[in-house]
Design an enzyme around this catalytic site. Structure first.
Site, PDB file in Angstrom:
ATOM      1  N   GLU A 326      53.558  56.989  39.874  1.00  0.00           N
ATOM      2  CA  GLU A 326      52.556  56.309  40.699  1.00  0.00           C
ATOM      3  C   GLU A 326      52.508  54.804  40.438  1.00  0.00           C
ATOM      4  O   GLU A 326      51.507  54.277  39.950  1.00  0.00           O
ATOM      5  CB  GLU A 326      51.172  56.922  40.445  1.00  0.00           C
ATOM      6  CG  GLU A 326      51.067  58.389  40.836  1.00  0.00           C
ATOM      7  CD  GLU A 326      49.752  59.018  40.405  1.00  0.00           C
ATOM      8  OE1 GLU A 326      48.931  58.317  39.775  1.00  0.00           O
ATOM      9  OE2 GLU A 326      49.541  60.205  40.679  1.00  0.00           O
ATOM     10  N   TYR A 382      38.455  41.845  32.605  1.00  0.00           N
ATOM     11  CA  TYR A 382      39.445  42.265  31.614  1.00  0.00           C
ATOM     12  C   TYR A 382      39.978  41.127  30.759  1.00  0.00           C
ATOM     13  O   TYR A 382      40.937  41.324  30.022  1.00  0.00           O
ATOM     14  CB  TYR A 382      40.645  42.914  32.318  1.00  0.00           C
ATOM     15  CG  TYR A 382      40.301  44.054  33.237  1.00  0.00           C
ATOM     16  CD1 TYR A 382      39.490  45.101  32.811  1.00  0.00           C
ATOM     17  CD2 TYR A 382      40.794  44.109  34.533  1.00  0.00           C
ATOM     18  CE1 TYR A 382      39.178  46.159  33.645  1.00  0.00           C
ATOM     19  CE2 TYR A 382      40.492  45.165  35.383  1.00  0.00           C
ATOM     20  CZ  TYR A 382      39.677  46.185  34.930  1.00  0.00           C
ATOM     21  OH  TYR A 382      39.377  47.225  35.765  1.00  0.00           O
ATOM     22  N   CYS A 409      28.013  30.874  40.741  1.00  0.00           N
ATOM     23  CA  CYS A 409      26.976  30.467  39.799  1.00  0.00           C
ATOM     24  C   CYS A 409      27.037  31.337  38.547  1.00  0.00           C
ATOM     25  O   CYS A 409      26.102  32.063  38.213  1.00  0.00           O
ATOM     26  CB  CYS A 409      25.607  30.578  40.473  1.00  0.00           C
ATOM     27  SG  CYS A 409      24.287  29.766  39.550  1.00  0.00           S
TER      28      CYS A 409
END
Length: 482
Positions: A326, A382, A409
């Site tokens: 995949e 991450y 912001c």
């Protein structure tokens, strides 16, 4: 062009992996789609279409996909794995992981190149079906599939439903019985293999939400799921599935996971007298986001994995099941880059930890762009590193350590944490961030009510919009109080 004599020099604030560029105008080939290069005007161009032309016609921020590159990467996985596994199981079923980037156009590219499509939600499944993908070539993932999603998968006749828990297995069996259907099931197992990646994208250790634990063997959770699936008349147990994580460069983890699952298949055959026909080894193959990254080619991945599977099957005395994989990011990621327009710039002074607190400070340039965490939240999610290049021209100015930030912001709204850009980059310049074809559009949002960028695909030197830019009317389309 850049002269080494004009260099401002490397900054003590730069991370160890970031090298000072000999020429800040040069593009690091492995970061970009194959059709990207600088044209005669010094602009970054994809298949001859310059950055300024793209920005003028389609606006910024803009996600640009090299469709030819995307298709080429899909074919590379298809061909490499079919070749490597031909004598083992007659070839491999390659499922493109749609969560990395999906729209109806991308779904058609994938099927036209001979791949199947893995979906992770009802919306992704709907996209695949809307694009005309053969339902038998669609897989449905997810750790908490709704009844609606499972019913739709059964009604559409998707080729596999990847079951994530005992609870889900029991519910799917009930729904299939109600529908008078038989659900084609792969069981997702967690082999306990640690992937060398960020904690939140390592998905094969025990303490996380995905999959059935292999601890305890046939007496454990995974073994119970096998027994229940084989006993249920409304379940057709096709085989086993695992996914050890994302953005992985090392081959070891994939090999260990394959060995463990093949061993488990052998135990199932001994215990239940059933040889399950399929084994999905997942995806998660890494790409280059920075010059320090060293991705493996599909041919290398396929050859290495085939060797492990061949040896394990021989040792276990079993026939090789049909293998599937995949890849997602490894196909879509390098095929795309995001084009931004620079705005505010400023320079701050920062204490360098290397100076041992002696009071010395060093400059860091901040360059703000017209997008940010709404079109690429991976850095804040991450701590992902990206690269960046001046796209609308070349420069003879020295390279200075820069941080490219968004307009949101939020202090964490960082697009590229560390990069060397020409000192004269400023308002109106175009910047290009490579390797944004995966998990940028998919994770995009309307934070701060920003509209999401358009997505443009370039094929044979011609560009077209495949996802239009959002408008302010789109922002208000769901409100009922207007």
């Amino acid at each position: 062009m850049f002269s080494a004599a004009s260099s401002a020099g490397a900054s003590p604030l730069a991370p160890a992996w970031l090298e000072y560029p000999a020429d800040p105008n040069a593009l690091v080939t492995k970061l970009w789609a194959s059709g990207v290069q600088r044209n005669d005007d010094g602009q970054i161009a994809v298949q001859g279409l310059g950055a300024s032309q793209l920005a003028q016609e389609y606006g910024t921020p803009l996600l640009v996909l090299d469709e030819d590159d995307f298709r080429s990467r899909a074919r590379a996985f298809r061909d490499a794995f079919n070749d490597a596994f031909a004598d083992l199981c007659g070839g491999v079923d390659v499922y493109y992981a749609g969560k990395s980037f999906l729209c109806t156009s991308a779904a058609r590219w994938i099927t036209e190149e001979g791949l199947r499509l893995d979906t992770a939600s009802g919306g992704e499944m709907a996209t695949a079906l809307r694009a005309g993908v053969d339902p038998a070539h669609i897989g449905l993932h997810g750790n908490n599939k709704s009844d609606t999603e499972m019913r739709r998968a059964l009604a559409a006749g998707v080729g596999r439903i990847v079951v994530d828990s005992l609870d889900e297995l029991d519910r799917l069996a009930e729904l299939a019985t109600e529908a008078g259907a038989v659900a084609p099931v792969m069981l997702r197992l967690t082999p306990g293999v640690h992937a060398h990646t960020h904690e939140f994208i390592a998905t094969a250790h025990e303490d996380q939400k995905f999959g059935l634990s292999m601890a305890g063997g046939l007496a454990g959770q995974a073994g119970q799921a096998v027994a229940r699936a084989l006993a249920a008349e409304s379940i057709d147990l096709l085989g086993l599935h695992c996914h050890i994580g994302s953005q992985i460069f090392e081959a070891d983890g994939f090999g260990v996971a394959a060995q463990k699952l093949l061993g488990f298949l052998a135990q199932i055959e001994t215990e239940h007298g059933v040889a399950l026909p399929e084994l999905d080894l997942g995806g998660g193959h890494g790409i280059a986001y920075t010059a320090a990254d060293t991705p493996r080619t599909p041919a290398d991945i396929a050859t290495t994995l085939a060797g492990v599977v061949r040896a394990a099957c021989q040792e276990l005395g079993m026939d090789c099941p049909r293998i599937s994989i995949e890849p997602g990011r490894a196909i879509s990621g390098p095929a795309g880059f995001t084009l931004y327009e620079a705005g505010v710039r400023k320079t701050v002074t920062v204490d360098a930890p290397q100076d041992g607190g002696d009071g010395a400070t060093h400059p860091r340039r901040y360059v703000s762009v017209d997008g940010g965490m709404s079109d690429n939240p991976r850095p804040v999610l991450y701590e992902a590193d990206y690269s960046v290049a001046l796209a609308s021209r070349t420069s003879t100015a020295p390279a200075v350590l820069s941080r490219v930030v968004g307009k949101h912001c939020e202090s964490g709204d960082i697009v590229v944490k560390d990069a060397y850009l020409p000192e004269d980059v400023g308002r109106g310049d175009l910047l290009a961030v490579p390797a944004t074809g995966a998990y940028c559009h998919s994770l995009s949002s309307n934070y701060n009510m920003l509209t999401r960028p358009a997505v443009v695909a370039v094929r044979d030197g011609s560009a077209r919009v495949i996802i239009r830019r959002e408008t302010e009317d789109d922002l208000f389309a769901r409100e009922t109080g207007l």
